[in-house]
Design a protein around this motif. Structure first.
Motif, PDB file in Angstrom:
ATOM      1  N   GLY A  32      -4.954  17.918  28.500  1.00  0.00           N
ATOM      2  CA  GLY A  32      -3.640  18.244  28.989  1.00  0.00           C
ATOM      3  C   GLY A  32      -3.725  18.871  30.358  1.00  0.00           C
ATOM      4  N   PHE A  33      -2.703  19.650  30.716  1.00  0.00           N
ATOM      5  CA  PHE A  33      -2.608  20.176  32.055  1.00  0.00           C
ATOM      6  C   PHE A  33      -3.193  21.574  32.133  1.00  0.00           C
ATOM      7  N   THR A  34      -4.052  21.820  33.113  1.00  0.00           N
ATOM      8  CA  THR A  34      -4.515  23.138  33.454  1.00  0.00           C
ATOM      9  C   THR A  34      -4.116  23.389  34.901  1.00  0.00           C
ATOM     10  N   ARG A  35      -4.577  24.498  35.493  1.00  0.00           N
ATOM     11  CA  ARG A  35      -4.208  24.775  36.877  1.00  0.00           C
ATOM     12  C   ARG A  35      -4.625  23.652  37.791  1.00  0.00           C
ATOM     13  N   GLN A  36      -5.784  23.031  37.510  1.00  0.00           N
ATOM     14  CA  GLN A  36      -6.298  21.985  38.384  1.00  0.00           C
ATOM     15  C   GLN A  36      -5.880  20.593  37.920  1.00  0.00           C
ATOM     16  N   SER A  37      -4.933  20.528  36.987  1.00  0.00           N
ATOM     17  CA  SER A  37      -4.566  19.234  36.413  1.00  0.00           C
ATOM     18  C   SER A  37      -4.102  18.254  37.466  1.00  0.00           C
ATOM     19  N   GLU A  38      -4.565  17.008  37.321  1.00  0.00           N
ATOM     20  CA  GLU A  38      -4.120  15.934  38.206  1.00  0.00           C
ATOM     21  C   GLU A  38      -2.810  15.385  37.671  1.00  0.00           C
ATOM     22  N   SER A  39      -1.722  16.064  37.947  1.00  0.00           N
ATOM     23  CA  SER A  39      -0.454  15.702  37.336  1.00  0.00           C
ATOM     24  C   SER A  39      -0.099  14.260  37.576  1.00  0.00           C
ATOM     25  N   ALA A  40       0.351  13.611  36.510  1.00  0.00           N
ATOM     26  CA  ALA A  40       0.754  12.228  36.645  1.00  0.00           C
ATOM     27  C   ALA A  40       2.056  12.101  37.397  1.00  0.00           C
ATOM     28  N   ALA A  41       2.594  13.214  37.867  1.00  0.00           N
ATOM     29  CA  ALA A  41       3.773  13.132  38.732  1.00  0.00           C
ATOM     30  C   ALA A  41       3.507  12.244  39.917  1.00  0.00           C
ATOM     31  N   SER A  42       2.279  12.169  40.346  1.00  0.00           N
ATOM     32  CA  SER A  42       1.952  11.369  41.517  1.00  0.00           C
ATOM     33  C   SER A  42       1.684   9.916  41.186  1.00  0.00           C
ATOM     34  N   SER A  98       4.196  17.873  26.301  1.00  0.00           N
ATOM     35  CA  SER A  98       5.430  17.157  26.650  1.00  0.00           C
ATOM     36  C   SER A  98       5.411  16.728  28.111  1.00  0.00           C
ATOM     37  N   ILE A  99       4.815  17.542  28.970  1.00  0.00           N
ATOM     38  CA  ILE A  99       4.731  17.198  30.390  1.00  0.00           C
ATOM     39  C   ILE A  99       3.832  15.985  30.593  1.00  0.00           C
ATOM     40  N   CYS A 100       2.616  16.036  30.040  1.00  0.00           N
ATOM     41  CA  CYS A 100       1.683  14.934  30.296  1.00  0.00           C
ATOM     42  C   CYS A 100       2.137  13.642  29.618  1.00  0.00           C
ATOM     43  N   TRP A 101       2.713  13.736  28.420  1.00  0.00           N
ATOM     44  CA  TRP A 101       3.214  12.535  27.755  1.00  0.00           C
ATOM     45  C   TRP A 101       4.320  11.885  28.592  1.00  0.00           C
ATOM     46  N   THR A 102       5.225  12.699  29.118  1.00  0.00           N
ATOM     47  CA  THR A 102       6.336  12.156  29.913  1.00  0.00           C
ATOM     48  C   THR A 102       5.830  11.426  31.138  1.00  0.00           C
ATOM     49  N   PHE A 103       4.899  12.025  31.867  1.00  0.00           N
ATOM     50  CA  PHE A 103       4.391  11.403  33.083  1.00  0.00           C
ATOM     51  C   PHE A 103       3.670  10.096  32.789  1.00  0.00           C
ATOM     52  N   ILE A 104       2.868  10.062  31.745  1.00  0.00           N
ATOM     53  CA  ILE A 104       2.116   8.846  31.425  1.00  0.00           C
ATOM     54  C   ILE A 104       3.064   7.735  30.986  1.00  0.00           C
ATOM     55  N   LEU A 105       4.037   8.070  30.143  1.00  0.00           N
ATOM     56  CA  LEU A 105       5.015   7.073  29.724  1.00  0.00           C
ATOM     57  C   LEU A 105       5.821   6.549  30.910  1.00  0.00           C
ATOM     58  N   LEU A 106       6.235   7.449  31.809  1.00  0.00           N
ATOM     59  CA  LEU A 106       6.990   7.028  32.988  1.00  0.00           C
ATOM     60  C   LEU A 106       6.172   6.086  33.867  1.00  0.00           C
ATOM     61  N   SER A 107       4.891   6.387  34.017  1.00  0.00           N
ATOM     62  CA  SER A 107       4.038   5.540  34.852  1.00  0.00           C
ATOM     63  C   SER A 107       3.927   4.144  34.262  1.00  0.00           C
ATOM     64  N   ILE A 141      14.103  12.157  36.403  1.00  0.00           N
ATOM     65  CA  ILE A 141      13.266  12.558  35.268  1.00  0.00           C
ATOM     66  C   ILE A 141      11.897  12.997  35.763  1.00  0.00           C
ATOM     67  N   ARG A 142      11.341  12.217  36.689  1.00  0.00           N
ATOM     68  CA  ARG A 142      10.029  12.567  37.240  1.00  0.00           C
ATOM     69  C   ARG A 142      10.106  13.894  37.981  1.00  0.00           C
ATOM     70  N   PHE A 194       0.373   4.739  28.037  1.00  0.00           N
ATOM     71  CA  PHE A 194       0.800   4.011  29.233  1.00  0.00           C
ATOM     72  C   PHE A 194       1.372   2.650  28.835  1.00  0.00           C
ATOM     73  N   PHE A 195       0.681   1.933  27.949  1.00  0.00           N
ATOM     74  CA  PHE A 195       1.150   0.624  27.510  1.00  0.00           C
ATOM     75  C   PHE A 195       2.484   0.723  26.774  1.00  0.00           C
ATOM     76  N   MET A 196       2.687   1.813  26.026  1.00  0.00           N
ATOM     77  CA  MET A 196       3.983   2.012  25.370  1.00  0.00           C
ATOM     78  C   MET A 196       5.096   2.087  26.399  1.00  0.00           C
ATOM     79  N   GLY A 197       4.851   2.819  27.499  1.00  0.00           N
ATOM     80  CA  GLY A 197       5.851   2.893  28.558  1.00  0.00           C
ATOM     81  C   GLY A 197       6.160   1.519  29.130  1.00  0.00           C
ATOM     82  N   TYR A 198       5.118   0.716  29.291  1.00  0.00           N
ATOM     83  CA  TYR A 198       5.297  -0.656  29.787  1.00  0.00           C
ATOM     84  C   TYR A 198       6.215  -1.453  28.855  1.00  0.00           C
TER      85      TYR A 198
END
Length: 274
Positions: free
Chosen positions: A12-22, A84-93, A45-46, A221-225
């Motif tokens: 999941g996300f830590t301080r150094q997390s590579e957020s999927a926001a990008s 919830s944050i990481c799931w949302t970003f991966i699904l959105l991507s 949403i993003r 990711f495939f679910m988001g697709y």
């Protein structure tokens, strides 16, 4: 060996997390005549999730770097928020993959950004190194989808969602040496190096402050697709439920905001708390 490993490698996300926001680097777009229009509600949403990620990382700094005690943050509440944050970003991507153009260029761009973040942590913060982080995961999925797209379009979207959801749950604990809801023990020889860690089989000595291997996360990711294929493009007007201008701005500029926010948070808290 794997139970100890899981305590060292947060999924999941830590301080150094590579957020999927990008990770929807060029945003989610639909064709309209000769020009492409952004889906404003996707940007919102993003952007909203990006704001949550920034706040989460700020609290992580306070708790883990400056000794501030926040009981709920280190308990189940913080964990569920993080997930919830990481799931949302991966699904959105995954959702945005089929709406974007130049998938090879976008995938390579995000993969390069992930490599830069990993290299930066190796050099500047080796005790918080990021290997196989979210940027690497999503960019890999973006590239994998290029040859898989034609095959996956043969599946009915609803079936694809159910199948990918089942595979995600089935492989959810694969990094701990088990899968199939913990009923199947995997052979230790699978957990043998950096490549195996990238796939989802981290060896005992592997360490990463943020770890998103292909298994199980690529199925999310495939679910988001497949979710995007459930919604005809004509039913997704770019101006519907587009949200505030601030959220849309954050969603459209998620990569530079992500790259800037962590050093800014670190510098601000160092000045205030030290």
């Amino acid at each position: 060996m794997h139970s100890a490993l899981l305590r060292r490698i947060p999924c999941g996300f830590t301080r150094q997390s590579e957020s999927a926001a990008s990770l929807a680097a060029e945003g989610c777009r639909i064709a309209s005549g000769k020009r492409a229009n952004r889906l404003g509600w996707i940007d919102s949403i993003r952007g909203f999730t990006l704001m949550q990620m920034i706040v989460y990382h700020g609290l992580w700094d306070l708790v883990h770097l400056h000794g501030v005690e926040i009981a709920w943050f280190t308990g189940n509440g913080g964990f569920l928020w993080q997930q919830s944050i990481c799931w949302t970003f991966i699904l959105l991507s995954g959702f945005c993959w089929s709406y974007g153009s130049h998938p090879l260029r976008r995938g390579l761009t995000v993969f390069t950004a992930g490599a830069i973040v990993s290299l930066a942590t190796v050099v500047a913060a080796p005790d918080q190194v990021i290997l196989c982080g979210v940027l690497t995961l999503i960019s890999s999925c973006m590239l994998i989808m290029i040859p898989l797209d034609r095959l996956m379009r043969r599946l009915p979207p609803a079936l694809g969602i159910l199948l990918c959801g089942a595979l995600f749950l089935f492989t959810r604990t694969i990094s701990s040496g088990r899968m199939g809801f913990g009923l199947i023990t995997l052979p230790p020889k699978l957990y043998s190096g950096l490549l195996s860690a990238y796939l989802g089989f981290p060896p005992p000595a592997f360490y990463s402050t943020d770890y998103f291997p292909l298994l199980p996360w690529m199925f999310l990711f495939f679910m988001g697709y497949f979710f995007s294929r459930c919604l005809p493009r004509r039913s997704l007007p770019s101006d519907a439920f587009s949200g505030s201008a601030v959220l849309r701005f954050l969603g459209r500029n998620s990569l530079p905001v992500y790259l800037a926010h962590q050093p800014l948070l670190y510098a601000a808290f160092s000045l205030i708390c030290d």
